[in-house]
Design a protein around this motif. Sequence first.
Motif, PDB file in Angstrom:
ATOM      1  N   ILE A 508       0.848  -1.184   0.000  1.00 47.77           N
ATOM      2  CA  ILE A 508       0.000   0.000   0.000  1.00 47.77           C
ATOM      3  C   ILE A 508       0.887   1.238   0.000  1.00 47.77           C
ATOM      4  N   VAL A 509       0.636   2.144  -0.909  1.00 44.69           N
ATOM      5  CA  VAL A 509       1.339   3.423  -0.943  1.00 44.69           C
ATOM      6  C   VAL A 509       0.438   4.471  -0.301  1.00 44.69           C
ATOM      7  N   GLN A 510       0.964   5.210   0.650  1.00 50.51           N
ATOM      8  CA  GLN A 510       0.170   6.197   1.381  1.00 50.51           C
ATOM      9  C   GLN A 510      -0.302   7.319   0.476  1.00 50.51           C
ATOM     10  N   ARG A 511       0.566   7.813  -0.401  1.00 46.18           N
ATOM     11  CA  ARG A 511       0.274   8.838  -1.412  1.00 46.18           C
ATOM     12  C   ARG A 511       0.005  10.228  -0.852  1.00 46.18           C
ATOM     13  N   ASN A 512      -0.317  10.348   0.403  1.00 43.28           N
ATOM     14  CA  ASN A 512      -0.681  11.663   0.941  1.00 43.28           C
ATOM     15  C   ASN A 512      -0.014  11.872   2.288  1.00 43.28           C
ATOM     16  N   LEU A 513       1.266  11.514   2.372  1.00 44.66           N
ATOM     17  CA  LEU A 513       1.985  11.641   3.632  1.00 44.66           C
ATOM     18  C   LEU A 513       2.380  13.092   3.866  1.00 44.66           C
ATOM     19  N   GLY A 550       2.622  19.395  -6.422  1.00 44.71           N
ATOM     20  CA  GLY A 550       4.055  19.420  -6.177  1.00 44.71           C
ATOM     21  C   GLY A 550       4.504  20.677  -5.474  1.00 44.71           C
ATOM     22  N   SER A 551       3.800  21.776  -5.716  1.00 49.23           N
ATOM     23  CA  SER A 551       4.204  23.043  -5.124  1.00 49.23           C
ATOM     24  C   SER A 551       3.968  23.090  -3.632  1.00 49.23           C
ATOM     25  N   PHE A 552       3.181  22.151  -3.091  1.00 52.88           N
ATOM     26  CA  PHE A 552       2.872  22.196  -1.673  1.00 52.88           C
ATOM     27  C   PHE A 552       4.042  21.736  -0.812  1.00 52.88           C
ATOM     28  N   ALA A 560       5.633  15.542  -9.218  1.00 48.89           N
ATOM     29  CA  ALA A 560       5.355  16.905  -9.664  1.00 48.89           C
ATOM     30  C   ALA A 560       5.540  17.050 -11.167  1.00 48.89           C
ATOM     31  N   MET A 561       6.467  16.266 -11.753  1.00 54.50           N
ATOM     32  CA  MET A 561       6.761  16.409 -13.180  1.00 54.50           C
ATOM     33  C   MET A 561       5.902  15.502 -14.059  1.00 54.50           C
ATOM     34  N   SER A 562       5.629  14.284 -13.602  1.00 59.38           N
ATOM     35  CA  SER A 562       4.968  13.322 -14.486  1.00 59.38           C
ATOM     36  C   SER A 562       3.736  12.661 -13.893  1.00 59.38           C
ATOM     37  N   GLY A 563       3.468  12.888 -12.614  1.00 57.72           N
ATOM     38  CA  GLY A 563       2.327  12.235 -11.992  1.00 57.72           C
ATOM     39  C   GLY A 563       2.617  10.826 -11.519  1.00 57.72           C
ATOM     40  N   THR A 564       3.863  10.349 -11.684  1.00 55.05           N
ATOM     41  CA  THR A 564       4.242   9.013 -11.226  1.00 55.05           C
ATOM     42  C   THR A 564       4.405   9.006  -9.715  1.00 55.05           C
ATOM     43  N   TYR A 565       3.788   8.022  -9.060  1.00 55.63           N
ATOM     44  CA  TYR A 565       3.863   7.954  -7.604  1.00 55.63           C
ATOM     45  C   TYR A 565       4.062   6.508  -7.174  1.00 55.63           C
ATOM     46  N   THR A 566       5.133   6.247  -6.415  1.00 60.05           N
ATOM     47  CA  THR A 566       5.452   4.908  -5.939  1.00 60.05           C
ATOM     48  C   THR A 566       5.756   4.959  -4.444  1.00 60.05           C
ATOM     49  N   ALA A 567       6.164   3.807  -3.914  1.00 59.54           N
ATOM     50  CA  ALA A 567       6.562   3.763  -2.507  1.00 59.54           C
ATOM     51  C   ALA A 567       7.753   4.679  -2.256  1.00 59.54           C
ATOM     52  N   LYS A 568       8.622   4.819  -3.243  1.00 59.48           N
ATOM     53  CA  LYS A 568       9.781   5.713  -3.085  1.00 59.48           C
ATOM     54  C   LYS A 568       9.342   7.176  -2.992  1.00 59.48           C
ATOM     55  N   SER A 569       8.189   7.498  -3.550  1.00 61.00           N
ATOM     56  CA  SER A 569       7.650   8.853  -3.398  1.00 61.00           C
ATOM     57  C   SER A 569       7.221   9.096  -1.960  1.00 61.00           C
ATOM     58  N   ASP A 570       6.674   8.049  -1.308  1.00 58.03           N
ATOM     59  CA  ASP A 570       6.362   8.143   0.117  1.00 58.03           C
ATOM     60  C   ASP A 570       7.621   8.392   0.941  1.00 58.03           C
ATOM     61  N   PRO A 643      16.718  13.491  -5.234  1.00 55.61           N
ATOM     62  CA  PRO A 643      15.823  13.712  -6.386  1.00 55.61           C
ATOM     63  C   PRO A 643      15.490  12.438  -7.147  1.00 55.61           C
ATOM     64  N   GLU A 644      16.447  11.491  -7.253  1.00 53.71           N
ATOM     65  CA  GLU A 644      16.213  10.270  -8.014  1.00 53.71           C
ATOM     66  C   GLU A 644      15.615   9.202  -7.108  1.00 53.71           C
ATOM     67  N   PRO A 645      14.438   8.695  -7.438  1.00 56.54           N
ATOM     68  CA  PRO A 645      13.777   7.733  -6.548  1.00 56.54           C
ATOM     69  C   PRO A 645      14.575   6.459  -6.321  1.00 56.54           C
ATOM     70  N   GLU A 646      15.351   6.026  -7.315  1.00 53.60           N
ATOM     71  CA  GLU A 646      16.080   4.765  -7.163  1.00 53.60           C
ATOM     72  C   GLU A 646      17.171   4.839  -6.100  1.00 53.60           C
ATOM     73  N   PHE A 647      17.580   6.053  -5.724  1.00 52.15           N
ATOM     74  CA  PHE A 647      18.626   6.195  -4.712  1.00 52.15           C
ATOM     75  C   PHE A 647      18.058   6.361  -3.306  1.00 52.15           C
ATOM     76  N   ARG A 648      16.750   6.457  -3.195  1.00 52.58           N
ATOM     77  CA  ARG A 648      16.152   6.551  -1.869  1.00 52.58           C
ATOM     78  C   ARG A 648      16.042   5.153  -1.255  1.00 52.58           C
ATOM     79  N   PRO A 649      16.238   5.021   0.047  1.00 56.21           N
ATOM     80  CA  PRO A 649      16.207   3.698   0.675  1.00 56.21           C
ATOM     81  C   PRO A 649      14.785   3.205   0.874  1.00 56.21           C
ATOM     82  N   PRO A 650      14.590   1.884   1.027  1.00 58.64           N
ATOM     83  CA  PRO A 650      13.276   1.390   1.444  1.00 58.64           C
ATOM     84  C   PRO A 650      13.032   1.783   2.893  1.00 58.64           C
TER      85      PRO A 650
END
Length: 693
Positions: A508-513, A550-552, A560-570, A643-650
């Motif tokens: 489950i991705v929270q999406r609104n943290l 994205g501005s919030f 903010a750029m493409s609308g893509t949202y994953t667990a790494k966005s959380d 900035p790059e999601p792949e470099f963020r940790p789980p």
Amino acid sequence: MEIRERPRTAALTAALVGVLLALAAVAEADTDAADVAALGNLFTSWNSPSQLAGWSASGGDPCGAAWMGVTCSGSAVTSLDLSDNNFHDAIPYQLPANLSYMNLARNNLSGNLPYSISNMVSLEYLNLSHNSLFQEIGELFGNLKSLSELDVSFNNLTGNLPISMGSLSKLSSLYMQNNQLSGTIDVLSNLSLATLNIANNNFSGMIPQQFSSIPNLIVAGNSFSNMPASPPLAITPPEKPSNPQGPVSAPTSPEILIDQEKKQGPHTGPLIGIAVGSIAAASCVLFTLVFCLHKSRKRNDDSNSEPKDIVSSLEVNIERAPNVEIRNSNHENTAVTASVLQPAGKITPERVHGTNGSAAKKAKIPVTATSYTVAALQVATNSFCQDSLLGEGSLGRVYKADFPNGKVLAVKKIDSAALSLYEEDNFLEVVSNISRLRHPNIVPLTGYCIEHGQRLLVYEYIGNGTLHDILHFSDGMSKNLTWNTRVRIALGTARALEYLHEVCLPPIVQRNLKSSNILLDEEYSPHLCDSGLAALSPNPEREISSEMIGSFGYSAPEFAMSGTYTAKSDVYSFGVVMLELLTGRKPLDRSRERSEQSLVRWATPQLHDIDLLAKMVDPALDGMYPAKSLSRFADIIAICVQPEPEFRPPMSEVVQQLVRMMQRASIVRRHSDDLGFSYRAPTERDGGAGDIF
């Protein structure tokens, strides 16, 4: 001597009178305290915009100091004109109650209409046009007996017209064009309108006969069954002065042809001929079909086989066609079926057909949460009154519910406009999934209601407010957030996200943290709310743009750029929350100088400089934090907001780093009901007043 003193005495008298008049003017200019508080709340809610000259978040005298856009009568704020600015965010709940004129047109405001509008009994003019407002309008108009002009055009408002709109006895001009409003417009039929523009919505049904008396009427772009053949010229609301003396009439439009069918020309003869020919052809086709069916049945009888009802088969197929298999909820946000959640069996999309071929409702979904009636929730929330209101989000408002047995819960009243048809049909499935979430740092869903078309969710009540309010809006409360407490809040939130991302299957991705979705209990332990509700998020066409979101300040760059949202966005959003805990600053604060408005942009370059880092710390901590712990905290933030999601940790790695950080700081004891850990701050007995890590 006597003659010389008279002019001097007269001068002194005049001066004294002048001073008294000045003092009287100052006293008269003192603004009502409730209005000052409302304007201050509006100012801070919109991040203290610089274009509001003279405004202040810390009180003041709007009437005496002539705040921009504010007009007063005595000590009451009666006019508020903030049109043609670039204000973002929602319209705050608290607004000056004595307004007779409010103009917020042509901004970039989102959310819905605040309920506090319903208390503005003196309101005569309300203009919220050309914004990004969405959701249903709401029952706001029952007390607005003085309202003469209402303009909500050019927004994204949805749903049916509120019944209370029919009580606007003095309403003369109503502009609702270019929204996504639906249903019938019968509620407006008894209003004495001079101008009505409802063009380009999704209204249906009949245009009431009473509308024929409205001089300026625009109804084009809807689905009325008696729609005029050709729309008239468009009517747009005229420009209004900043402090109007009364309603302004729109220019007269051409005649509206509501009863167009009564005014047909001399071409009815050919039309009748065509109709008669069509009926004859259809009769021939029907006769042929019946004849074929009869022959088919006769052949079946002759061969001693079971009669085959072809017509009945066609009926069944027609009924089944729209009810083919419901798409499976494989999206990462829509289901929780992990064994740790003790799933209550597989939910099948089958539909059962009766002997007459009619479709029955789909199989009942097992739900462990308690089912409430609308009546019970109305009693507990005092009919969802303003005093019970706790907050408001994209799905609807949240109310405090006090039940007769002493139980206190929180009720989220979901706006029907926020749900698509698919989401409405699968509401129980979402409730079933959310009710099985079990984690000490996630607000548990305890009940629901789907009676009379309502969609309500009932949660446990967490009574100490949100992290956002305590950090940014409560005087002195942020001092209760010691360094120990802030690290505990970070760890508890991280554990909640770890559970959602890595324990639940599918994840489950929270999406609104954000900090306003982190509730704190009396011990300042965090509880994440709205988990699993991404499955009920508004339809894409009703959502505000990704750039605006994205501005919030919380949203990751990829969203903010493409609308893509994953667990790494959380993970990124969690890093922003940690920054709030460290600095005490909002993620986006337009009251600061440009280089410091974005918290992530301002803070990231300083996270690895120990001297600069110390200057970033929330002043409310008063220097009471250990430098090593602060540095490790900053290191975790830095990897989360990359900035790059792949470099963020789980999130599991983030949890481990926070735990290791506290283990190094000699955590003295652990117990299960407090995030898995318990912490102790040294007292004077221990030889110090600081925190232990």
